[in-house]
Write a protein that holds these residues in place. Structure first.
Motif, mmCIF file in Angstrom:
data_model
loop_
_atom_site.group_PDB
_atom_site.id
_atom_site.type_symbol
_atom_site.label_atom_id
_atom_site.label_comp_id
_atom_site.label_asym_id
_atom_site.label_seq_id
_atom_site.Cartn_x
_atom_site.Cartn_y
_atom_site.Cartn_z
ATOM 1 N N MET A 201 29.808 -8.656 41.605
ATOM 2 C CA MET A 201 30.048 -8.894 40.569
ATOM 3 C C MET A 201 28.762 -10.352 40.556
ATOM 4 S SD MET A 201 34.435 -10.022 40.551
ATOM 5 C CE MET A 201 34.838 -7.954 40.143
ATOM 6 N N SER A 202 28.592 -11.038 39.245
ATOM 7 C CA SER A 202 28.007 -12.198 39.104
ATOM 8 C C SER A 202 29.069 -12.906 40.265
ATOM 9 C CB SER A 202 28.187 -12.846 37.776
ATOM 10 O OG SER A 202 28.659 -12.951 37.257
ATOM 11 N N GLY A 203 27.971 -14.427 40.505
ATOM 12 C CA GLY A 203 28.892 -15.716 41.419
ATOM 13 C C GLY A 203 30.227 -15.303 40.139
ATOM 14 N N GLY A 204 29.838 -16.294 39.026
ATOM 15 C CA GLY A 204 30.841 -16.451 38.857
ATOM 16 C C GLY A 204 32.394 -15.959 38.525
ATOM 17 N N GLU A 205 31.866 -14.947 38.144
ATOM 18 C CA GLU A 205 33.041 -13.281 38.410
ATOM 19 C C GLU A 205 33.253 -13.378 39.321
ATOM 20 O OE1 GLU A 205 31.515 -10.982 34.495
ATOM 21 O OE2 GLU A 205 30.639 -10.130 36.663
ATOM 22 N N ALA A 206 32.511 -13.633 40.520
ATOM 23 C CA ALA A 206 33.960 -13.149 41.876
ATOM 24 C C ALA A 206 34.488 -14.556 42.101
ATOM 25 C CB ALA A 206 32.290 -12.576 42.852
ATOM 26 N N GLY A 207 34.197 -15.619 41.668
ATOM 27 C CA GLY A 207 35.114 -16.748 42.354
ATOM 28 C C GLY A 207 36.022 -16.512 41.372
ATOM 29 N N ARG A 208 36.165 -16.507 40.333
ATOM 30 C CA ARG A 208 37.333 -16.316 39.392
ATOM 31 C C ARG A 208 37.823 -14.963 40.110
ATOM 32 N NH1 ARG A 208 33.643 -17.398 35.260
ATOM 33 N NH2 ARG A 208 33.391 -15.819 34.484
ATOM 34 N N ALA A 209 37.458 -14.210 40.352
ATOM 35 C CA ALA A 209 38.140 -12.517 40.758
ATOM 36 C C ALA A 209 38.856 -13.089 42.087
ATOM 37 C CB ALA A 209 37.604 -11.630 41.113
ATOM 38 N N ILE A 210 38.180 -14.376 42.786
ATOM 39 C CA ILE A 210 38.597 -14.306 44.212
ATOM 40 C C ILE A 210 39.906 -15.505 43.884
ATOM 41 C CG2 ILE A 210 38.128 -15.681 46.207
ATOM 42 C CD1 ILE A 210 35.560 -13.949 46.421
ATOM 43 N N LEU A 211 39.571 -16.549 43.510
ATOM 44 C CA LEU A 211 40.632 -18.204 42.780
ATOM 45 C C LEU A 211 41.659 -17.179 41.928
ATOM 46 C CD1 LEU A 211 38.172 -21.030 41.857
ATOM 47 C CD2 LEU A 211 39.690 -20.281 43.712
ATOM 48 N N SER A 212 42.169 -15.748 41.380
ATOM 49 C CA SER A 212 43.193 -15.918 40.776
ATOM 50 C C SER A 212 43.701 -14.377 41.905
ATOM 51 C CB SER A 212 42.245 -15.069 39.519
ATOM 52 O OG SER A 212 43.150 -14.125 39.096
ATOM 53 N N ALA A 213 43.075 -14.170 42.407
ATOM 54 C CA ALA A 213 44.419 -13.292 43.467
ATOM 55 C C ALA A 213 44.476 -14.726 44.753
ATOM 56 C CB ALA A 213 42.820 -12.394 44.480
ATOM 57 N N LEU A 214 43.591 -15.123 45.183
ATOM 58 C CA LEU A 214 44.546 -15.990 45.963
ATOM 59 C C LEU A 214 45.509 -16.208 46.539
ATOM 60 C CD1 LEU A 214 41.498 -18.741 46.510
ATOM 61 C CD2 LEU A 214 42.523 -17.022 48.908
ATOM 62 N N PRO A 215 46.587 -16.851 45.530
ATOM 63 C CA PRO A 215 47.799 -17.064 45.265
ATOM 64 C C PRO A 215 48.925 -15.400 45.950
ATOM 65 C CG PRO A 215 46.958 -18.417 43.544
ATOM 66 C CD PRO A 215 45.327 -17.290 43.428
ATOM 67 N N ALA A 216 48.193 -14.297 45.003
ATOM 68 C CA ALA A 216 48.707 -13.261 45.686
ATOM 69 C C ALA A 216 48.861 -12.364 47.001
ATOM 70 C CB ALA A 216 47.720 -11.906 45.049
ATOM 71 N N ALA A 217 47.306 -13.314 47.291
ATOM 72 C CA ALA A 217 47.544 -13.214 48.784
ATOM 73 C C ALA A 217 48.400 -13.624 49.759
ATOM 74 C CB ALA A 217 45.686 -13.476 49.386
ATOM 75 N N LEU A 218 48.860 -15.161 49.385
ATOM 76 C CA LEU A 218 49.446 -15.346 50.317
ATOM 77 C C LEU A 218 50.966 -14.621 50.553
ATOM 78 C CD1 LEU A 218 50.778 -19.097 48.168
ATOM 79 C CD2 LEU A 218 49.241 -18.405 50.285
ATOM 80 N N ILE A 219 51.978 -13.504 50.170
ATOM 81 C CA ILE A 219 52.070 -12.714 50.130
ATOM 82 C C ILE A 219 51.913 -11.825 51.895
ATOM 83 C CG2 ILE A 219 53.564 -10.534 50.018
ATOM 84 C CD1 ILE A 219 53.591 -11.261 46.429
#
Length: 420
Positions: A201-219
């Motif tokens: 992924m490009s840097g921007g895509e990777a950043g958005r994917a990780i930010l979107s999944a971070l809340p889910a990683a709280l579980i």
């Protein structure tokens, strides 16, 4: 005679919970022991009178909320950031996403169903065979009973009267070893078959994917971190995980609709009730086994064969592989633990946590092995591949599981290091 009734009912396709209950009733009737009659209902109820068993419906609920709330898809996308650019990247993404999901769902069958729907079509689009895509997904489901939280660990902890939190700790290192073995299998197959090269992924895509999944990683953090930190029990952690999944899916992501909650709760209740009734019925059957002193008789026989704990483990592993091929993992666990655990601990000095991890991993193999192989049929139904084709593609993964089983049987520290 009771054994004959058990076999006839089992081969007749009667649900395993009913088989266990009816076999116990037949034994009580044949023995004409009024004490056993009076204690039947009490023994059935005592089998589920455990606070730890509450974790099972709560973990199931967390998984359902994640699926409907879009959390699963975001975790898969986050896995793409870390391994998506390697040759065979989508196979690695599949496996890494399964690692994430194993830290949430706790049920191999549920995980295989969820991940097959998400990953097999994507892998086919990129040129992977349908059989290999389904096999990789099914193999990833084997991580669910080992990486905490695990439904089998909860049931084993209740049966063995061990702290479920410590049982979860015992599964962390074996889960990582098994994950590494699967990654190695994919790498070797990829070299041989020249899997498609992935794209980073490009840097921007990777950043958005990780930010979107971070809340889910709280579980998984809430589940494992709460237990390791002594903040919450496994049951409380499961309740917290369900609450987080609900808030994220309904409020943050907006994909969990209130109108669908009734069906979601009903689905969870039905699935959980099947497990709980199985535990209750199996407790009565186990009570009959103990009443007949089966563990003591079996211990006397085994100690005449060997006094070596590792050889005993090999005998147990071979037996459980056969049992797992014809019995559901939960039912088999409930049947064998009351018989084999006292022998393992008292006669061979085996640590109960080591024994539990080996038994749970061994029995879940039955999900992916004929003649029953429920996991094979789930993967087949979700992917459209034949069970035979999936099983052939699964062979290297299953062999690696056998190697890990032998390693765990030989080296107790792999399961007890984090507890000690």
């Amino acid at each position: 005679m009771t054994g004959a009734v058990f076999v006839v009912l089992l081969l007749g396709g009667v649900p395993i919970a009913v088989v266990l209950a009816m076999s116990a009733i037949f034994y009580i009737w044949a023995s004409d022991n009024t004490l056993l009659y009076d204690s039947f209902a009490q023994q059935m109820f005592s089998g589920i009178e455990s606070y730890g068993l509450l974790a099972i419906p709560l973990f199931m609920l967390a998984g359902e909320l994640m699926n409907d709330g879009g959390l699963t898809r975001r975790l898969v996308n986050a896995a793409r950031v870390f391994v998506g650019g390697f040759r065979g990247g989508l196979a690695y993404i599949n496996l890494l996403a399964n690692v994430f999901m194993a830290a949430i769902i706790g049920s191999a069958a549920s995980q295989i169903a969820v991940m097959s729907r998400a990953m097999v079509p994507e892998m086919q689009k990129e040129g992977y065979s349908r059989e290999f895509a389904a096999a990789t997904t099914a193999a990833g489901g084997l991580l669910s009973p080992i990486i905490p939280p695990s439904m089998l660990f909860v049931i084993y902890g209740v049966l063995a009267q061990l702290p479920i939190g410590d049982m979860f700790l015992a599964g962390i290192i074996p889960g990582l070893i098994l994950s590494a073995a699967f990654f190695l299998i994919i790498a070797l197959i990829g070299l041989r078959q020249q899997f498609p090269k992935g794209n980073w992924m490009s840097g921007g895509e990777a950043g958005r994917a990780i930010l979107s999944a971070l809340p889910a990683a709280l579980i998984p953090v809430a589940i494992v971190g709460g237990i390791l930190g002594g903040i919450a029990t496994p049951t409380e952690s499961a309740a917290i995980a369900s609450l987080i999944a609900f808030v994220l899916g309904a409020v943050l992501y907006g994909e969990l609709k209130f109108r669908n909650l009734g069906r979601l709760f009903a689905r969870t209740a039905v699935n959980a009730s099947l497990v709980v009734f199985l535990v209750a019925a199996a407790n009565v059957f186990g009570w009959v086994i103990i009443y007949e002193a089966v563990p003591q008789k079996l211990a006397a026989m085994l100690t005449t064969i060997t006094s070596d704990p590792f050889l005993f483990f090999l005998i147990v592993n071979a037996s459980l592989l056969l049992i797992g091929m014809v019995l559901d993992g939960i039912a088999a666990l409930i049947l064998v633990v009351p018989i084999l655990l006292p022998i393992a601990v008292n006669e061979f000095g085996i640590d109960p946590f080591q024994f539990g991890v080996v038994v749970c991993l061994n029995l879940v193999l039955g999900l992916l092995t004929p003649p029953v192989g429920a996991g094979l049929y789930i993967a087949s139904a979700m992917s459209g591949a034949t069970p035979t084709g999936i099983f052939r593609a699964l062979a290297p993964f299953l062999l690696s599981v056998l190697v890990v089983l032998i390693l765990l049987s030989w080296w107790p520290a792999l399961t007890t290091a984090l507890i000690d």
